[in-house]
Design a protein around this motif. Structure first.
Motif, PDB file in Angstrom:
ATOM      1  N   PRO A   1       0.813  -1.226   0.000  1.00 59.80           N
ATOM      2  CA  PRO A   1       0.000   0.000   0.000  1.00 59.80           C
ATOM      3  C   PRO A   1       0.842   1.270   0.000  1.00 59.80           C
ATOM      4  CG  PRO A   1      -0.010  -1.017   2.166  1.00 59.80           C
ATOM      5  CD  PRO A   1       0.677  -1.988   1.259  1.00 59.80           C
ATOM      6  N   TRP A   2       2.155   1.139   0.135  1.00 58.69           N
ATOM      7  CA  TRP A   2       3.057   2.290   0.076  1.00 58.69           C
ATOM      8  C   TRP A   2       3.939   2.188  -1.151  1.00 58.69           C
ATOM      9  CZ3 TRP A   2       2.983  -1.102   4.319  1.00 58.69           C
ATOM     10  CH2 TRP A   2       3.941  -2.124   4.283  1.00 58.69           C
ATOM     11  N   GLY A   3       4.603   3.273  -1.496  1.00 58.52           N
ATOM     12  CA  GLY A   3       5.469   3.307  -2.666  1.00 58.52           C
ATOM     13  C   GLY A   3       5.999   4.712  -2.878  1.00 58.52           C
ATOM     14  N   LYS A   4       6.542   4.965  -4.043  1.00 55.48           N
ATOM     15  CA  LYS A   4       7.106   6.282  -4.341  1.00 55.48           C
ATOM     16  C   LYS A   4       6.024   7.348  -4.193  1.00 55.48           C
ATOM     17  CE  LYS A   4      10.382   6.497  -7.372  1.00 55.48           C
ATOM     18  NZ  LYS A   4      11.500   6.967  -6.503  1.00 55.48           N
ATOM     19  N   GLY A   5       6.342   8.397  -3.446  1.00 57.47           N
ATOM     20  CA  GLY A   5       5.402   9.475  -3.203  1.00 57.47           C
ATOM     21  C   GLY A   5       4.462   9.240  -2.035  1.00 57.47           C
ATOM     22  N   ASP A   6       4.501   8.040  -1.447  1.00 52.98           N
ATOM     23  CA  ASP A   6       3.596   7.691  -0.343  1.00 52.98           C
ATOM     24  C   ASP A   6       4.336   6.713   0.566  1.00 52.98           C
ATOM     25  OD1 ASP A   6       1.592   6.910   1.368  1.00 52.98           O
ATOM     26  OD2 ASP A   6       0.316   6.006  -0.171  1.00 52.98           O
ATOM     27  N   ASN A   7       5.163   7.233   1.470  1.00 50.17           N
ATOM     28  CA  ASN A   7       6.058   6.376   2.238  1.00 50.17           C
ATOM     29  C   ASN A   7       6.634   7.127   3.445  1.00 50.17           C
ATOM     30  OD1 ASN A   7       8.667   7.742   1.326  1.00 50.17           O
ATOM     31  ND2 ASN A   7       7.772   7.158  -0.651  1.00 50.17           N
ATOM     32  N   PRO A   8       7.461   6.479   4.236  1.00 49.06           N
ATOM     33  CA  PRO A   8       8.004   7.141   5.422  1.00 49.06           C
ATOM     34  C   PRO A   8       8.808   8.403   5.128  1.00 49.06           C
ATOM     35  CG  PRO A   8       8.237   4.771   5.646  1.00 49.06           C
ATOM     36  CD  PRO A   8       7.760   5.018   4.241  1.00 49.06           C
ATOM     37  N   LYS A   9       9.537   8.436   4.011  1.00 48.40           N
ATOM     38  CA  LYS A   9      10.338   9.634   3.725  1.00 48.40           C
ATOM     39  C   LYS A   9       9.451  10.831   3.405  1.00 48.40           C
ATOM     40  CE  LYS A   9      14.361   9.424   1.706  1.00 48.40           C
ATOM     41  NZ  LYS A   9      15.476   9.327   0.725  1.00 48.40           N
ATOM     42  N   THR A  10       8.388  10.629   2.628  1.00 43.24           N
ATOM     43  CA  THR A  10       7.492  11.751   2.347  1.00 43.24           C
ATOM     44  C   THR A  10       6.841  12.231   3.640  1.00 43.24           C
ATOM     45  OG1 THR A  10       5.607  10.293   1.817  1.00 43.24           O
ATOM     46  CG2 THR A  10       7.051  10.937  -0.005  1.00 43.24           C
TER      47      THR A  10
END
Length: 270
Positions: free
Chosen positions: A214-223
Motif C-alpha cells: 500500500p506504500w510506494g514512491k510518493g507515499d512512504n516514510p520519507k514523504t
C-alpha cells in the motif's frame, strides 16, 4: 592532541569523504536496491530472533543507544521481535556497564530500563518466542494500531515515568500512517535523543518494487518525515517535557553507514 581525538578526526574525514563521493553513494544505492530483490535483510537474527534489518543499520542502533543511554525505547512494528530483543540487550548492556563503573551488584530484573513494542497483529508464535527469550523481562508488548488514540494514550502514560526516551518507527509505511506516528510519538523523544524512521528508502526505489504494497514512491516514510519537518518550521510545538520540539536530519549517520534502510530517517531532537 590525544590519540583518541586524532582517530576521531580521522574517522570524521573518512565520513566527509564518503559523503562527498557521488559515485560511492550511487553504488551504495544500487546495492540497497538489489539486496531488496533477494530479501537480504531477512537473513539475520539478533540473539536468536529474526531482526529483519540491514546489518549496517544495527551498528547505528547500538551507537545511538550507547551514546544517548535511554531508559525507555518505544518501537512501532514488532514482526519476529529481533529489534525489540536488540534494544533490550543494549539496555541490559548499559545496566551491566553502570554496575561495573559503580562497583554495585547487578540484579538484571531490577532495572527500570525497558522497551515498549507496538504492533497491530502480534502473531502467536512471535509472541511466544519473545516471551521465552532471556531479554523478555525488559520488553513490554502492546497489540493494536500505533495510531489508535487508546494505544497512544497508553504509551504516553508509560513514558511519563521515564526521562530519556528514544523512538523507532517501523510499522505501516504509508505516508499518512507514519505522519500520524510522528505526531503521536515524536513529542516523547528527549532532547538530544532520536526518532528513527525506518524504511524511508522506499522513496528511492523503482516504483515497481513496491507494487504489491500500500506504500510506494510518493507515499512512504520519507514523504511523511519531510512533511513533519516542514510543518514544524511553521508550527510552535512542545514535547512531553514542555520544551520546544524541533528535529533535524542527522546526515552524518547516513554518510557513515552508506548502506541503510533509513535514508533521511535519523531525526535528532535539537
Amino acid at each position: 592532541m590525544s590519540k583518541e581525538t586524532e582517530f576521531a578526526e580521522y574517522v570524521d574525514n573518512n565520513i566527509r569523504s564518503a559523503a562527498g563521493d557521488p559515485g560511492f553513494r550511487g553504488l551504495s544505492q544500487v546495492w540497497v536496491r538489489e539486496c531488496i530483490r533477494h530479501n537480504y535483510a531477512q537473513n539475520f537474527t539478533w540473539l536468536g530472533r529474526p531482526i529483519i534489518q540491514v546489518p549496517q543499520d544495527t551498528y547505528a542502533y547500538q551507537e545511538l543507544i550507547w551514546n544517548y543511554r535511554p531508559d525507555l525505547i518505544i518501537e512501532t512494528g514488532i514482526a519476529h521481535g529481533g529489534s525489540l530483543v536488540m534494544s533490550a540487550s543494549m539496555l541490559a548492556m548499559l545496566d551491566y556497564c553502570d554496575a561495573v563503573e559503580t562497583g554495585t551488584v547487578l540484579d538484571p530484573k531490577a532495572s527500570r530500563r525497558k522497551v515498549v513494542g507496538i504492533d497491530i497483529d502480534i502473531r502467536a508464535h512471535n509472541r511466544a518466542g519473545i516471551e521465552a527469550h532471556p531479554m523478555q523481562h525488559k520488553i513490554e508488548m502492546i497489540e493494536g494500531s500505533a495510531i489508535d488514540k487508546g494505544i497512544i494514550d497508553q504509551v504516553h502514560a508509560i513514558a511519563r515515568d521515564y526521562d530519556r526516551v528514544m523512538v523507532f518507527l517501523d510499522s505501516n509505511h504509508t505516508h499518512d500512517h507514519v505522519l500520524a506516528e510522528l505526531h503521536a510519538y515524536a513529542p516523547l523523544v528527549s532532547q538530544g535523543s532520536y526518532c528513527v524512521v525506518w524504511d524511508s528508502g522506499v522513496e528511492d526505489l523503482p516504483p515497481d518494487m513496491c507494487a504489491d504494497r500500500p506504500w510506494g514512491k510518493g507515499d512512504n516514510p520519507k514523504t511523511a518525515l519531510h512533511a513533519y519537518l516542514a510543518d514544524q518550521d511553521s508550527a510552535s510545538r512542545t514535547g512531553a517535557d514542555g520544551k520546544q520540539l524541533m528535529f533535524e536530519i542527522d546526515r552524518r549517520i547516513e554518510a557513515k553507514l552508506m548502506i541503510t534502510a533509513a535514508s533521511d530517517g535519523f531525526l535528532k531532537r535539537i
